[in-house]
Design an enzyme around this catalytic site. Structure first.
Site, PDB file in Angstrom:
ATOM      1  N   ARG A   1       0.850  -1.206   0.000  1.00  0.00           N
ATOM      2  CA  ARG A   1       0.000   0.000   0.000  1.00  0.00           C
ATOM      3  C   ARG A   1       0.877   1.245   0.000  1.00  0.00           C
ATOM      4  O   ARG A   1       0.624   2.210  -0.697  1.00  0.00           O
ATOM      5  CB  ARG A   1      -0.957   0.012   1.197  1.00  0.00           C
ATOM      6  CG  ARG A   1      -1.719   1.323   1.300  1.00  0.00           C
ATOM      7  CD  ARG A   1      -2.980   1.324   2.149  1.00  0.00           C
ATOM      8  NE  ARG A   1      -2.978   0.413   3.284  1.00  0.00           N
ATOM      9  CZ  ARG A   1      -2.273   0.579   4.411  1.00  0.00           C
ATOM     10  NH1 ARG A   1      -1.519   1.650   4.569  1.00  0.00           N
ATOM     11  NH2 ARG A   1      -2.340  -0.323   5.369  1.00  0.00           N
TER      12      ARG A   1
ATOM     13  N   LYS B   1      -9.072   7.086 -18.851  1.00  0.00           N
ATOM     14  CA  LYS B   1      -9.445   7.673 -20.138  1.00  0.00           C
ATOM     15  C   LYS B   1      -8.262   7.579 -21.113  1.00  0.00           C
ATOM     16  O   LYS B   1      -7.861   6.483 -21.444  1.00  0.00           O
ATOM     17  CB  LYS B   1      -9.923   9.106 -19.915  1.00  0.00           C
ATOM     18  CG  LYS B   1     -10.929   9.254 -18.747  1.00  0.00           C
ATOM     19  CD  LYS B   1     -12.236   8.528 -18.983  1.00  0.00           C
ATOM     20  CE  LYS B   1     -13.111   8.415 -17.748  1.00  0.00           C
ATOM     21  NZ  LYS B   1     -13.415   9.664 -17.062  1.00  0.00           N
TER      22      LYS B   1
HETATM   23  C1  PLP Z   1     -13.804  10.007 -15.742  1.00  0.00           C
HETATM   24  C2  PLP Z   1     -13.354  11.264 -15.148  1.00  0.00           C
HETATM   25  C3  PLP Z   1     -13.087  11.347 -13.780  1.00  0.00           C
HETATM   26  C4  PLP Z   1     -13.289  10.174 -12.843  1.00  0.00           C
HETATM   27  O1  PLP Z   1     -12.377   9.151 -13.109  1.00  0.00           O
HETATM   28  P1  PLP Z   1     -12.675   7.582 -12.873  1.00  0.00           P
HETATM   29  O2  PLP Z   1     -11.449   6.929 -13.383  1.00  0.00           O
HETATM   30  O3  PLP Z   1     -13.910   7.250 -13.638  1.00  0.00           O
HETATM   31  O4  PLP Z   1     -12.893   7.381 -11.425  1.00  0.00           O
HETATM   32  C5  PLP Z   1     -12.623  12.560 -13.294  1.00  0.00           C
HETATM   33  N1  PLP Z   1     -12.456  13.630 -14.090  1.00  0.00           N
HETATM   34  C6  PLP Z   1     -12.717  13.581 -15.408  1.00  0.00           C
HETATM   35  C7  PLP Z   1     -12.507  14.789 -16.252  1.00  0.00           C
HETATM   36  C8  PLP Z   1     -13.181  12.399 -15.988  1.00  0.00           C
HETATM   37  O5  PLP Z   1     -13.443  12.361 -17.291  1.00  0.00           O
END
Ligand code: PLP
Length: 395
Positions: A51, A200
Site C-alpha cells: 500500500r 481515459k
Molecule cells: C472520468 C473522469 C473522472 C473520474 O475518473 P474515474 O477513473 O472514472 O474514477 C474525473 N475527471 C474527469 C474529467 C473524468 O473524465
C-alpha cells in the site's frame, strides 16, 4: 534513461523499459507481492508493504511525475480515488473554488461526500478572474480547474488562474484528463497539483480503471504521499502494468484522436441537423486562442447540439460503429448523452445554467478511420430525421 534528455514520445514509449535489474526484461514486470522481506532488523529494500510502495506502481508513478513535470506521482485505484485523496488535503471549514462545468462525479464527491466533512465549494467560470475574486472567501484554500471542461469544452487560462491563486496563497489543482501531458502540462504553467482519470486517454483502451496525482514541491508531495498511504485507494500491480502498457502509445493515439475529432467537428458544423459544435480546436471556439497558447494540441472529445431533442433517442439507436456508452478517451468511439448519463448527478438547474441540455451529445472520437465515423454519424442522423418527420406526419 533521463527523461530530461528525450522528447515526450520517447519517454512514453520507454516507460518501464529501463529499470528491471535482474533479468533485463524490456517491460517492467508485475510484482504481485504485498509484503517484502527485510534483509535484517532496521533495513529495507525500499519496499515494505505494497500500500505504501509497490515496485510496478512505483515505476508508473515516476513516469507520471516526469511526464507532468512534477516532483512526485501517485497511482490510485480510479480517477475518483485520486480526487478524493487530493481533496483530503482540506479540512472542515475549508472552501474551494471549482470550475462550473465539471465532471459529474467530481461534483457529486464535493457536494455529497466532502460536504459531510465540512469542506465547501463555489462553482464559477474559472476563466473569469473577477468571478474568482468574487467567490474567494477568507477560508478559501484552493482552485480546482478542468480545462477544457467536459462536456462543454470551456477553456481556462491555467497560467492566469495559477498566478492569481499564488497571489492569494491558494493551491491550484488541474484535472488534466482530457488533454494528458502529451498536449498540456499544467505544472509548467504554474499549477501545484495535476489529477487524472487515467481510465481515459492514458490507459486508452477502455479496459483499466485508474487515477493519477502529480504534485509539485516537497511539502505538498510529502503530504499527498501521507494521504495516499493513509487512505489506501492505491492502484494494484497488474493495473499499474496495464496502464503503462497503454501509455506507451499515448503520442500516436492522441494525434489520431485529435485529427479525427477536428475533421468530424468540422463536418458536423455544416450538418443541417446540428446547431452547435463545442470543440476548442475550431477557430470560432471562444477558448481557441488560450487553448493554443497553453497546449500543443486538442483532445479527442467534443460535444454538439442537435437541432431537435427528438433526434437524440433514434440517433443513439441507429449508431452502428460508434457505441452508445459513457466514458471517453479509448481507441473505440463512444457517444454519450450527458444530461442522463455522466452529468445526471448535477441538478437540472445547474446543468441548464452551463448548457448541458436535452439536445447535447458528447462524442469521444476513437482512432477508427475518420470516413467510417462520419458515415456512421450521417446515417444515424438521417435515420433519426426520417423517423421524427415520419412520426410528425402521422400525428
Ligand atoms: C472520468 C473522469 C473522472 C473520474 O475518473 P474515474 O477513473 O472514472 O474514477 C474525473 N475527471 C474527469 C474529467 C473524468 O473524465
Amino acid at each position: 534513461m533521463s527523461e530530461k534528455k528525450y522528447r515526450i514520445e520517447s519517454v512514453l514509449a520507454q516507460i518501464g523499459s529501463i529499470e528491471e535489474p535482474v533479468t533485463g526484461a524490456v517491460n517492467y514486470p508485475i510484482y504481485q507481492a504485498t509484503a517484502f522481506r527485510h534483509p535484517r532488523l532496521g533495513q529495507s529494500t525500499g519496499f515494505d508493504y505494497s500500500r505504501t510502495k509497490s515496485p510496478t506502481r512505483a515505476v508508473l508513478e515516476e513516469a507520471a511525475a516526469a511526464l507532468e513535470a512534477g516532483d512526485a506521482g501517485f497511482a490510485c485505484s480510479s480517477g475518483m480515488a485520486a480526487l478524493q485523496t487530493v481533496f483530503t488535503l482540506f479540512a472542515s471549514g475549508d472552501h474551494l473554488i471549482v470550475s462550473l462545468d465539471l465532471y459529474g462525479g467530481t461534483y457529486r464527491l464535493l457536494e455529497r461526500v466532502l460536504s459531510k466533512y465540512g469542506v465547501t465549494a463555489s462553482y464559477v467560470d474559472t476563466n473569469d478572474l473577477s468571478a474568482l475574486e468574487e467567490a474567494r472567501q477568507p477560508n478559501t484554500k484552493a482552485v480546482f480547474i478542468e480545462t477544457p471542461t467536459n462536456p462543454l469544452m470551456m477553456v481556462t487560462d491555467i497560467r492566469a488562474v495559477s498566478q492569481w491563486a499564488r497571489d492569494h496563497g491558494l493551491v491550484t489543482i488541474v484535472d488534466n484528463t482530457l488533454l494528458t501531458p502529451f498536449f498540456q502540462r499544467p505544472i509548467e504553467l504554474g499549477a501545484d497539483i495535476v489529477v487524472h482519470s487515467a481510465t481515459k486517454y492514458l490507459g486508452g483502451h477502455n479496459d483499466v480503471l485508474a487515477g493519477l496525482i502529480v504534485s509539485k514541491g516537497k511539502e505538498l508531495s510529502e503530504e499527498i504521499a501521507f494521504l495516499h498511504n493513509s487512505i489506501g485507494a492505491v492502484l494494484g500491480p497488474t493495473d499499474s502494468y496495464q496502464l503503462m502498457r497503454g501509455m506507451k502509445t499515448l503520442a500516436l493515439r492522441m494525434e489520431r484522436h485529435q485529427s479525427n475529432a477536428l475533421a468530424i467537428a468540422k463536418h458536423l458544423q455544416n450538418h443541417p441537423q446540428v446547431t452547435e459544435v463545442f470543440y476548442p480546436g475550431l477557430p470560432d471556439h471562444p477558448g481557441y486562442e488560450i487553448q493554443n497558447a497553453q497546449s500543443s494540441g486538442n483532445t479527442g472529445i467534443f460535444s454538439f447540439r442537435v437541432s431537435d431533442a427528438r433526434y437524440v433517442e433514434p440517433v443513439l439507436r441507429h449508431l452502428k460503429l460508434i457505441a452508445f456508452a459513457e466514458s471517453l478517451g479509448g481507441v473505440e468511439s463512444l457517444m454519450t448523452y450527458p444530461a442522463v448519463q455522466t452529468h445526471a448527478d448535477i441538478p437540472a438547474h445547474v446543468r441548464d445554467a452551463v448548457g448541458v441540455d436535452d439536445r447535447l451529445l458528447r462524442f469521444s472520437v476513437g482512432i477508427e478511420h475518420v470516413d467510417d465515423l462520419i458515415q456512421d454519424l450521417d446515417q444515424a442522423l438521417e435515420a433519426a430525421r426520417a423517423e421524427v418527420e415520419g412520426g410528425s406526419k402521422n400525428e
